[in-house]
Design an enzyme around this catalytic site. Structure first.
Site, PDB file in Angstrom:
ATOM      1  NE  ARG A  51      28.492  24.790  27.596  1.00 47.11           N
ATOM      2  CZ  ARG A  51      27.335  24.789  26.909  1.00 47.11           C
ATOM      3  NH1 ARG A  51      27.266  25.415  25.779  1.00 47.11           N
ATOM      4  NH2 ARG A  51      26.254  24.182  27.366  1.00 47.11           N
ATOM      5  CB  THR A  52      32.103  19.543  30.297  1.00 47.49           C
ATOM      6  OG1 THR A  52      31.557  20.759  30.807  1.00 47.49           O
ATOM      7  CG2 THR A  52      33.272  19.123  31.141  1.00 47.49           C
ATOM      8  CE  LYS A  80      23.563  -3.849  30.664  1.00 46.69           C
ATOM      9  NZ  LYS A  80      24.806  -4.395  30.082  1.00 46.69           N
ATOM     10  NE  ARG A 101      29.206  17.618  33.618  1.00 48.98           N
ATOM     11  CZ  ARG A 101      28.907  18.752  32.995  1.00 48.98           C
ATOM     12  NH1 ARG A 101      27.757  18.884  32.362  1.00 48.98           N
ATOM     13  NH2 ARG A 101      29.750  19.774  33.004  1.00 48.98           N
ATOM     14  CG  HIS A 129      32.392  22.220  36.061  1.00 47.42           C
ATOM     15  ND1 HIS A 129      33.343  21.581  35.285  1.00 47.42           N
ATOM     16  CD2 HIS A 129      31.356  22.496  35.224  1.00 47.42           C
ATOM     17  CE1 HIS A 129      32.886  21.466  34.049  1.00 47.42           C
ATOM     18  NE2 HIS A 129      31.688  22.009  33.992  1.00 47.42           N
TER      19      HIS A 129
HETATM   20  N1   CP Z   1      29.813  24.674  31.211  1.00 48.50           N
HETATM   21  C1   CP Z   1      29.370  23.407  31.202  1.00 48.50           C
HETATM   22  O1   CP Z   1      29.673  22.607  32.097  1.00 48.50           O
HETATM   23  O2   CP Z   1      28.560  23.103  30.121  1.00 48.50           O
HETATM   24  P1   CP Z   1      27.979  21.658  29.826  1.00 48.50           P
HETATM   25  O3   CP Z   1      27.024  21.316  30.952  1.00 48.50           O
HETATM   26  O4   CP Z   1      27.298  21.773  28.487  1.00 48.50           O
HETATM   27  O5   CP Z   1      29.124  20.691  29.806  1.00 48.50           O
END
Ligand code: CP
Length: 307
Positions: A51-52, A80, A101, A129
């Site tokens: 999703r993110t 590396k 991320r 998040h």
């Molecule tokens: N909600 C969320 O962070 O989903 P993902 O880990 O799929 O990005």
């Protein structure tokens, strides 16, 4: 130049403006279709995501911009040994904004110190998040009509669940918020959030183990999965993973207007039979995630679209 590391990087008034913009984008998507023409978003994902990453990319594409990036540390020069600070220096030459991320808490913060483009924290370890929180706030405000005077049950892995940590930080700024923390003993909310955020802000909360005990009094139930990737051993994860399973029978205990949110991905903690219950809004939440990330990109790039 602004970055987004935590939901607290925006004041409540700024957050309101972002949510208003997201609602306008939902109503009038065509108005924004070329707002980011010529701009590029880089997605730097050192940890898995559906999703993110895709919603940031969809958001930039919906705004008429382009996207580039990598979806695992293995497919980048991190494999590396390249550092986050060197990586962001490169990416600043390729893109106008980036979403990162990383499994290590604080990695996006390191990136923003070496970046000449806005950095969005797309999830750092068990820490924060913030774009999921923007998504959650937009979902709650759009479907409940308010962000204050709500009794919110947070259920599941409250220890490692970064979505819960970010959401608590954001919601304590609104009046009349009350939390019910529903978790097994081993996955309780960390002390630093309970004491430094809830208690410091005099936010009422109670901790319970049984979901059935909490359900009848909630306005919102925020379910989370047990974060397998943050456990040190498989045995503990297996013992915890099915601790909560929300099913149709348990939903009978909940008020008719209680909403069920989940940041997703779901594993077993919500039975698929709940999906058809009108109170289950976790797939609508996904759509709100695109609108709010469009609003965030416009805000960080300081692009105004005339009404
Ligand atoms: N909600 C969320 O962070 O989903 P993902 O880990 O799929 O990005």
């Amino acid at each position: 130049m602004r970055h987004l590391m935590s939901p607290l990087d925006f004041s409540v008034e700024e957050l309101d403006r972002i949510l208003d913009l997201a609602n306008d984008i939902e109503r009038h998507p065509d108005k924004y279709a070329h707002a980011c023409a010529g701009k590029k978003l880089a997605t730097l994902f050192y940890e898995p995501s559906t999703r993110t990453r895709l919603s940031h990319e969809a958001a930039m594409l919906n705004l008429g911009g382009s996207v580039l990036g990598f979806s695992s540390a293995d497919s980048s020069s991190a494999a590396k040994g390249e550092s986050v600070s060197d990586t962001i220096r490169m990416v600043s030459c390729y893109a106008d904004i980036c979403a990162m991320r990383h499994p290590k808490e604080g990695a996006p913060m390191v990136a923003c110190k070496h970046s000449s483009i806005p950095v969005i924290n797309a999830g750092d370890g068990g820490h924060q998040h913030p774009t999921q929180t923007l998504t959650d706030l937009l979902t709650i405000r759009s479907l409940k009509g308010r962000l204050d005077h709500l009794k919110i049950g947070l259920c599941g892995d409250l220890k490692f669940g970064r979505t819960v940590h970010s959401l608590i930080h954001a919601l304590v700024r609104y009046e009349g918020i009350e939390f019910v923390l529903i978790s097994p003993e081993e996955l309780r909310l960390p002390d630093y959030i309970r004491e430094d955020v809830l208690e410091k802000n005099n936010v009422p909360y109670k901790e319970v183990v049984r979901l059935e005990e909490a359900l009848p009094s909630l306005d919102l139930l925020y379910m989370t999965r047990v974060q397998k990737e943050r456990f040190f051993n498989e045995e503990d994860y297996v013992r915890m993973k099915d601790f909560y399973i929300l099913d149709a029978k348990k939903m009978q205990l909940a008020p008719q207007d209680m909403l069920v949110l989940h940041p997703l991905p779901r594993v077993n903690e919500i039975s698929v039979e709940v999906d058809k219950d009108p109170r289950a809004v976790y797939f609508k939440q996904v759509q709100y995630g695109v609108y709010v990330r469009m609003a965030l990109i416009l805000t960080l790039l300081e692009i105004n679209v005339e009404s």
